[in-house]
Design a protein around this motif. Structure first.
Motif, PDB file in Angstrom:
ATOM      1  N   ALA A 124      -8.554  -3.421   4.073  1.00 34.38           N
ATOM      2  CA  ALA A 124      -9.564  -4.056   3.218  1.00 34.38           C
ATOM      3  C   ALA A 124     -10.099  -3.093   2.165  1.00 34.38           C
ATOM      4  O   ALA A 124     -10.505  -3.520   1.083  1.00 34.38           O
ATOM      5  N   ASP A 125     -10.088  -1.777   2.455  1.00 32.37           N
ATOM      6  CA  ASP A 125     -10.602  -0.817   1.470  1.00 32.37           C
ATOM      7  C   ASP A 125      -9.525  -0.341   0.497  1.00 32.37           C
ATOM      8  O   ASP A 125      -9.764   0.536  -0.331  1.00 32.37           O
ATOM      9  N   GLY A 126      -8.325  -0.923   0.562  1.00 32.68           N
ATOM     10  CA  GLY A 126      -7.273  -0.590  -0.392  1.00 32.68           C
ATOM     11  C   GLY A 126      -6.419   0.603  -0.007  1.00 32.68           C
ATOM     12  O   GLY A 126      -5.746   1.172  -0.864  1.00 32.68           O
ATOM     13  N   THR A 127      -6.396   0.972   1.251  1.00 27.45           N
ATOM     14  CA  THR A 127      -5.563   2.080   1.702  1.00 27.45           C
ATOM     15  C   THR A 127      -4.290   1.522   2.345  1.00 27.45           C
ATOM     16  O   THR A 127      -4.364   0.630   3.184  1.00 27.45           O
ATOM     17  N   VAL A 128      -3.138   2.049   1.930  1.00 25.75           N
ATOM     18  CA  VAL A 128      -1.879   1.634   2.541  1.00 25.75           C
ATOM     19  C   VAL A 128      -1.879   2.078   4.001  1.00 25.75           C
ATOM     20  O   VAL A 128      -2.136   3.243   4.309  1.00 25.75           O
ATOM     21  N   ILE A 129      -1.621   1.121   4.888  1.00 24.51           N
ATOM     22  CA  ILE A 129      -1.578   1.388   6.328  1.00 24.51           C
ATOM     23  C   ILE A 129      -0.182   1.864   6.718  1.00 24.51           C
ATOM     24  O   ILE A 129      -0.012   2.915   7.321  1.00 24.51           O
ATOM     25  N   ASN A 130       0.812   1.072   6.402  1.00 20.25           N
ATOM     26  CA  ASN A 130       2.198   1.421   6.669  1.00 20.25           C
ATOM     27  C   ASN A 130       3.110   0.606   5.769  1.00 20.25           C
ATOM     28  O   ASN A 130       2.697  -0.398   5.195  1.00 20.25           O
ATOM     29  N   VAL A 131       4.340   1.098   5.640  1.00 21.81           N
ATOM     30  CA  VAL A 131       5.361   0.439   4.827  1.00 21.81           C
ATOM     31  C   VAL A 131       6.563   0.185   5.722  1.00 21.81           C
ATOM     32  O   VAL A 131       7.011   1.076   6.441  1.00 21.81           O
ATOM     33  N   GLU A 132       7.065  -1.039   5.689  1.00 23.14           N
ATOM     34  CA  GLU A 132       8.248  -1.407   6.462  1.00 23.14           C
ATOM     35  C   GLU A 132       9.345  -1.823   5.493  1.00 23.14           C
ATOM     36  O   GLU A 132       9.093  -2.556   4.534  1.00 23.14           O
TER      37      GLU A 132
END
Length: 187
Positions: A124-132
């Protein structure tokens, strides 16, 4: 707004149904199965896949450098369910952002999706969590489809052509910003 447990369960049922997933009686998400398939047939591969009329500009910010992207907005249950199914191409730096009411664990699959994609889960704060990195599975049954999940609750999910994240250095911790207003959900 305070979210009650009943409202949360109702929301999860709607969202999971949009993605071809089911909810078990204990609230956990079921694996995809044949009964959840509400997708178009393969004969519609050239048609537009969503009613998306809204595009937004956004950027991934890595080491102070912006990578600008144009994103179709999937912010209604129907648009999120359809996503990028049956698309045969995507222009460079063009993709789709899936917008959810609240950050929660997200799971995607590649049913009827013809293009290999990067699925970028964003908090929600615009930080990438992970990429698949997700590959098409053209002949897979629903039970064989691989699932791609967020490592933490995600409010936004961006899909781009596979390889985009690697080329641009987008990874966990990268910032994602909308240019202008953030899109919101529609019911």
């Amino acid at each position: 707004m305070r979210v009650t447990p009943a409202l949360l369960v109702a929301f999860l049922v709607v969202c999971s149904g949009c993605m071809g997933l089911g909810i078990n009686s204990d609230g956990s998400v079921q694996s995809p199965d044949q009964s959840g398939d509400q997708s178009a047939t393969a004969g519609t591969a050239t048609q537009e896949t969503t009613n998306v009329e809204e595009n937004v500009s956004a950027a991934f910010v890595t080491n102070g450098e912006r990578t600008n992207v144009t994103l179709e907005v999937a912010n209604s249950p129907d648009e999120r369910s359809q996503g990028l199914m049956h698309r045969e191409s995507l222009p460079e730096n063009h993709g789709m952002v899936f917008v959810f009411d609240e950050a929660q664990p997200q799971t995607f699959w590649m049913k009827n999706t013809l293009l290999p994609l990067d699925i970028i889960f964003i908090s929600a704060d615009g930080t990438v969590i992970n990429v698949e990195q997700a590959d098409p599975q053209p002949n897979a049954s629903d039970l064989e489809l691989k699932q791609y999940s967020s490592d933490e609750p995600a409010k936004y999910v961006v899909e781009m052509r596979q390889g985009f994240a690697n080329r641009k250095g987008i990874e966990s911790g990268t910032k994602f910003v909308f240019d202008g207003e953030r899109p919101t959900t529609e019911n």
